[in-house]
Motif scaffolding. Structure first.
Motif, PDB file in Angstrom:
ATOM      1  N   TYR A 109     -30.623  27.654  -6.617  1.00 48.08           N
ATOM      2  CA  TYR A 109     -30.945  26.251  -6.359  1.00 48.08           C
ATOM      3  C   TYR A 109     -31.932  26.127  -5.195  1.00 48.08           C
ATOM      4  CZ  TYR A 109     -26.781  25.569  -9.223  1.00 48.08           C
ATOM      5  OH  TYR A 109     -25.866  25.626 -10.230  1.00 48.08           O
ATOM      6  N   THR A 166     -36.193  24.288 -12.930  1.00 49.94           N
ATOM      7  CA  THR A 166     -36.018  25.730 -13.148  1.00 49.94           C
ATOM      8  C   THR A 166     -35.314  25.948 -14.470  1.00 49.94           C
ATOM      9  OG1 THR A 166     -35.898  26.215 -10.787  1.00 49.94           O
ATOM     10  CG2 THR A 166     -34.882  27.809 -12.273  1.00 49.94           C
ATOM     11  N   LEU A 184     -31.796  22.243 -12.725  1.00 55.00           N
ATOM     12  CA  LEU A 184     -31.605  23.585 -13.266  1.00 55.00           C
ATOM     13  C   LEU A 184     -31.084  23.470 -14.681  1.00 55.00           C
ATOM     14  CD1 LEU A 184     -31.462  26.702 -12.763  1.00 55.00           C
ATOM     15  CD2 LEU A 184     -29.060  26.352 -12.170  1.00 55.00           C
TER      16      LEU A 184
END
Lengths: 329, 77
Positions: free
Chosen positions: A85, A94, A123
């Motif tokens: 993170y 990501t 994420l």
């Protein structure tokens, strides 16, 4: 619908053109690819342009928009996955791919909520798998196209920066909701459970499932401030009196068994994201949805992507579709 | 953002107030904080979790869904 399944020569051409790619496919195909700006995970199951399919002749291609110019491909393992993170771009997202059944997979699943900056970077990602007939015989792998390295225990990530007038939004589509039945609480975090508190009373969880004839195709569902988060059953070992899951259960969290769902495709389409599919740059769906809902040859709206052995939307999830859309500020 | 009383944020972290948030990251992060204070309800942990909640709202305050969620927090007072 746009073509998303390509043969190896077509993918080689995209790589040569400098396209930024998220790939899924059989290991034998991914091994033929040259270095480039891509990451990949093994899986032969896809929601393609012609519906759900198991395909070992073609590669699923997610091509990032050309205006995403700044990417960074990184390799992680158990020693540094906790940085995932923190390593995300200031404005961007990501994509993380981890091989199923690896210690990195288990470590991320159990510990991600305790990592620094948890949930502070968009994420998304998936757990790479194999042909279901090869589970236990062939190991899932992830690949960094930057190094052309094949990884059995580790993870690959593509960190993508966005221009300041755009942002990434991650969401999930879950057709399952909490049923109105028993409240289940586990005493420990873990991918398996022996005991559980059922409405405050201690039970052996395998016995509870057996005595109540629980349909283990339906997941446990926890309510995360209104987000329905699933934990799927992997197996019930009556001999060992133990239940195994595809994601960890967390100590103290209140779970309920999911309400049954009628027709998956109908339920899915009713809950389709409001974002147009043009804005969705990546999506993945659970292999259990492919299997249990018999999605071979069927469509899930306009959304395409690999079927995966786990989905990542900030943390490991099960039996959902995860997707990231790029919105304008 | 600075107008939100810390007590309201604390009540949300302690699950005394339920707010129907939009932002998935907020829902997941807040659930972790709520589980943490449930296990460790001491003042230091509560203050730490409230600070983390507030910092999250500040960091993502420019996003439309966070702005909607902050408005919901203000209404819940």
């Amino acid at each position: 619908m746009n073509k998303v399944l390509f043969n190896v020569d077509e993918v080689k051409e995209k790589i040569a053109q400098g396209k930024k790619l998220i790939l899924a496919g059989d290991e034998s195909l991914l091994k033929e690819l040259p270095k480039g700006q891509w990451i990949a995970g093994t899986s032969p199951y896809f929601m393609g342009e012609n519906g759900g399919i198991c395909d070992k002749e073609r590669i699923f291609v997610n091509e990032l928009p050309s205006w995403i110019t700044n990417i960074n491909i990184s390799h992680y393992d158990e020693t540094n996955i906790a940085d995932i993170y923190k390593d995300g771009p200031d404005n961007g997202f990501t994509i993380l791919i981890i091989p199923a059944f690896s210690s990195t997979h288990f470590s991320f699943a159990l510990n991600a909520p305790k990592y620094d900056n948890f949930a502070q970077c968009p994420l998304i990602g998936w757990i790479a798998g194999v042909d279901l007939n090869d589970v236990g015989k062939v190991k899932p792998k992830v690949i960094s196209g930057a190094e052309n390295s094949f990884i059995e225990n580790g993870a690959v990530a593509l960190h993508a920066s966005l221009p300041s007038n755009k942002y990434a939004e991650i969401n999930i589509l879950n057709i399952f909701t909490q049923g109105s039945g028993d409240t289940i609480v586990f005493p420990e975090d873990g991918f398996s459970a022996v005991e559980a508190m059922i409405n405050g009373q201690k039970w052996n969880f395998a016995e509870y499932i057996s005595q109540n004839k629980i349909d283990t195709k339906l997941p446990l569902v926890a309510d995360y401030c209104g987000a329905m988060i699933n934990t799927s059953f992997q197996s019930v070992d009556q001999a060992a009196k133990k239940v195994n899951f595809y994601a960890p259960v967390f100590k103290g969290m209140e779970y309920k068994l999911a309400d049954p769902v009628g027709d998956y495709v109908t339920s899915f389409c009713q809950k389709m994201p409001s974002e147009s599919s043009d804005k969705i740059v990546f999506a993945c769906n659970c292999i259990l949805n492919y299997l249990y809902s018999e999605l071979e040859g069927k469509h899930t709206g306009d959304v395409t992507g690999p079927f995966t052995f786990g989905e990542i939307a900030y943390q490991l999830l099960n039996q959902i579709m995860a997707y990231v859309a790029i919105e304008d500020l | 953002m600075e107008n939100i009383p810390e007590k309201v944020l604390a009540d949300i972290v302690l699950n005394k107030i339920s707010v129907n948030f939009n932002f998935l990251a907020l829902k997941i992060m807040l659930t972790r904080l709520q589980q943490k204070v449930k296990t460790h309800p001491d003042p230091a942990t509560v203050n730490e979790c409230v600070a983390e909640f507030k910092n999250f709202l500040i960091k993502f305050g420019h996003l439309p869904k966070t702005q909607e969620d902050i408005a919901k927090i203000m209404k819940s007072r």
